[in-house]
Each structure stands twice: as C-alpha cells, then as structure tokens.
Design a protein around this motif. Sequence first.
Motif, PDB file in Angstrom:
ATOM      1  N   TYR A  26      78.575 -69.741 -34.652  1.00 18.62           N
ATOM      2  CA  TYR A  26      79.351 -69.020 -35.661  1.00 18.62           C
ATOM      3  C   TYR A  26      80.805 -68.881 -35.216  1.00 18.62           C
ATOM      4  O   TYR A  26      81.704 -68.800 -36.050  1.00 18.62           O
ATOM      5  N   HIS A  78      71.874 -71.444 -41.598  1.00 13.73           N
ATOM      6  CA  HIS A  78      73.324 -71.427 -41.450  1.00 13.73           C
ATOM      7  C   HIS A  78      74.002 -72.090 -42.644  1.00 13.73           C
ATOM      8  O   HIS A  78      74.785 -73.028 -42.501  1.00 13.73           O
ATOM      9  N   THR A 133      77.742 -69.283 -44.313  1.00 21.63           N
ATOM     10  CA  THR A 133      78.260 -69.097 -42.958  1.00 21.63           C
ATOM     11  C   THR A 133      79.500 -68.215 -42.875  1.00 21.63           C
ATOM     12  O   THR A 133      79.970 -67.924 -41.770  1.00 21.63           O
ATOM     13  N   THR A 137      83.219 -74.251 -43.753  1.00 24.29           N
ATOM     14  CA  THR A 137      82.461 -73.420 -42.821  1.00 24.29           C
ATOM     15  C   THR A 137      82.973 -71.986 -42.767  1.00 24.29           C
ATOM     16  O   THR A 137      82.244 -71.094 -42.329  1.00 24.29           O
TER      17      THR A 137
END
Length: 560
Positions: free
Chosen positions: A303, A462, A465, A518
């Motif tokens: 992350y 994920h 995110t 992301t």
Amino acid sequence: MTIVQSPQSWIKHTFFIGIIAALTACGGSGGGGGKEPPMAPPDTTPNAFTIPAEQDVEPGEEVISEAVTINGINRPTPISIVGGEYSINGATYTSAEGTINNNQSVTVKLVAPEATNETGEATLTIGGVSATFSIATIIDNTPPSVTITFPPAVSLTEGTTILVRGTASDELNAVESVEVNGLAATSDDGYATWAAEVTLEPGVENVLNVTARDSVGSEGDNLASVTVRHSVDLNIAFPDDQVQFSAPQTVAVDAERNQALVVDVEQRAIYAVDLATGIRSILSENKEGDEFPLLLERTDFNYAGIAVDSENGVAYVGSSTESALTSGPTVLSVNLETGARDAGSQHATSRVSHLAFSADADRIYFGSFQNGAFLALDPIAKEYEFVSWSSNNIPVDGENPLTSVGAIAVDNMRNRALVTTATGEQLVMAIDLSEENPGVRTPFSTASIPNTDNLFTASGNHVLTSITVDAANDRALMVDRGLDAIFSLALGGEEEGARTILSDADTPNALNTLLDPTSVYVEEGMTYGLVVDKERKALMAIDLVNGQRVVLSKSAVSPP
C-alpha cells in the motif's frame, strides 16, 4: 470799545443756548419726537457660496457635504434643491422647498451612482443663488481577477483540444467577458465560473492566456496562463526525462511547499513533484547503512501509504515486509526539508494498509490488511491504540465486522474514517472516531447500500486501493483498479454513499485514459485531484468537475 455785560444778560444768553440744543437733539423745532429710524430694505440674496466636491466615493453610498454657512441676507429666504436633499442646522433632510435665515448652516445629501467611474450632482438654490454639490465614484482601472482551475500550470495531453475551466471576479463591477487565446469562454453564472474549449497546436507546447474585461471596460491580458504540451505519444517522459519513476504507487500533497509526494515501491524512494513545473526530484531514498530504510518489499501488494503534516514539515510512510520480524517500525516519519527518516512508531507489523493523517485529532490512522485492525497513532508519543478490531470485539458490540483494511480517508466534518476492504468482498465502511462511539462500524457503500447503482468491483484483492475526501464537494473519491476508474461517493444527504463515476475510459472521454490507477488524492484548496497511474509511470491531474485527465509528470515507458 469796551462792552460790559451785566449778570442778568449772561444768564439770559445761557438759557437761550440750552433751549436751542434741546430742540436740536429732538430733531428740530417741529413735532414728531420719539420716531424709530427707518429699517434697512429687505435683502434675500445671499453672498455667493460653494459646496466642496467629493471624490472616490463608493458606488451607492450616501454622501453628506461639508456644512456651508449662509450670510448676506436679512430676511427668511427661499431654499430649494434639485437632485438631492438638504438639512438646515442638523434638521431632518428634505427635498421640499423651505426658508433659511442669515448665519444658518446647510448640508446637502446625495446618493452616489451605483457604478464606478460615474458622477452625480445636486444643485442647491438659496434666494436665487445656486451652488452644485458634485461627487464622483471610485475610478475602476483594475481588470477582473482570473484563475484557471483546470488544467494545472503544466500538463501533457494526447487530445487535440482541451477544456479550460476557471473563475473570474471583480470587486467593483460585473465581469463582462473572458477569453482564452482569443476564444470567448462560456458561463451561466456571470463568469463566476467559465469554460472554453481550446484547439491545441499539435506536437508543441501551447501557452494558454486568459483575458478578461469588466462592465466599465477595464481589461487585462495574460491575467492567468497555463502551458499544455500536445503529443500523440503518451509513452514519452514529461516534462523531462530526469529522475524517472519506476513503480509509482501512492501520492499525497505537501501544500506548504507546493509539491506532490509520490512513493515508488520499486525504487524504495519518495519523489517530490513540483506542482508548478511537474519536475521530479528525490526527497528520500534508501542508502546503505540507513537506520530506518523504506522496506516496501511485499510481493503481493504494497500500500506504501503516505500521509502529510505539511504545517509541521513531516510526512509519514507505511513500511513493511513479508514478515513482521524484519519489518522495522510500522510507520516512518520523513522530514520534508531534508528527507531524513526516523521511527514514527515503536511497533512493527508486516501488512500495513494505507495511512491517513488528521490535523484535527493529531493522529495518524492505519490498519492491517491481514486481520482488519484499525489503529490511531500518536506521532509525538509514537504509541498507537486500537480503535476498531472485529475479531477482538473492539468495540464491544462487534457489529458489522471488518476483516481487512485497505485504503483510509478521514471525514473530519463528521468525525469518522472511511475504510475500504483490502481483500474479499469490496466495500467501504465508516468507523466512528468520536469520543462517544469510538470504533463503531457502519456500512457506508456496498453492493446494496445505499442502492445498486454504479457498482464498483464486487470482490478481489487490493482493488479499492485508495480513497480521499474532497471536502469542497462533500464527497469522497475512490480508486477501483478492477474498472480503472475513479468513483465519487456522496458523504452526506439522503443518498450518503451513493456512487457515480467521475473518470474512466469513457468518462468524460477516452483521452489520457487511466491504465492502472493505484492512488487518488485531493488536497483542500486545490482545484484538481491527483491520480497515480502505475502502468503509465505517471502522476495525472483530474478535473474535479468533469473528470477529464491530463499528465502532470511521468517517466518514459516502452510502447505496448
């Protein structure tokens, strides 16, 4: 010859002289004693007078002149006014005809015109003598103030046109027009907000200049400008090929230094991107012998959470590896001036979620994408406490269990955190941060809450995110990697949690599409959002109104 007067003769002459003097004092020997002298003839023509003018008056303001004393009259004299009102010796203002006496003072009241660069006057007449009270409103030679809200100062696009949006205002007059490179902008709110779709010259940098004009003709050129480079090839580096990204993952903003901070999980580094130029530099990177290295080494998903306390000059980064035994501190602090790192916490975990910083609470929030624990870290004491942990009955009721924590954002207005799940069923949970109900979990946006419209990806690992709060628009923005989309989630109202798509391959168009988003971030006060596209190795800017995208900074990538 000698004359001799007897005493009797002297007395007689003296008496006679006295009678003559008395008669003379009474006006002669005739009758009419005791009459008043005649009065002066009536005079109702005053001496000439003037009333000083007033300059630089605010439009619409009531203006009262200096007092003028009237003299040169000896009778009550007619007074009248055209265009205003008068007051004698401080009495109530009136426009009706009246009279004024000698040595009385008079003032004139006049309402200024409603616009700048205008004059007004009132004419006061007393006994046939007139004077004019003139006023002039402020002279406005200042053009309107203009900002460009999108695109940012520098950008790259594959589109042959770009929609430029902005705002305009004028302190004194209405904004009459806005143009971008000579093209008239459109507006439906008097140019408080405006837009213009500008054609770009292909293959070069296009400087877009804004001109604006107000209702009295005050005009300015180059009041705001941005530079947009056009390129049909988005695989190029921009704005240059120096200090290139390898695997950018997350972004936050250091507002005090006008820079974006991007964590690169392959380079194990934090990049600083100048928001005015797009130029990249390294703020902090691993070096041999570092006491607190960036350990972004998980093979499943990092992350690489980053949160910024810009006012205090520090960023916080999640740091973890495959094993908690080798991960070091869960959170590192990074000096925003020097890049020096220190332990931000005294504990270690191997599966750190995203991070969020709340200046209101002075806490860093993070979680575990393994067991669903949600924690608050005190950055001074470097100690954390569990706020919510379903498997350990925190809070006691245990309702609405949360099995994993992925992305985190803090909704300060409602004193809660918004948390996405990292694995399994994808949803957004609200966690209460108040002292009254700490840790209480409430489903915020799921496959059925608040409705079934515009669903994000249902399950996976994920996928959701990143999430951020766009406070100005009372919504959250969230990344969905499964759909390569940015979702908007309503923070309040009857449809709290309702989803709309702000930006994807079709919204608002197919230009500069997101290939692998992301991270998304909105800094309070900024007019656009930032998105990391890992596949493009790019930091993108996204229009918060319509979702259009441009490249702010990127590295070169090989053509597919």
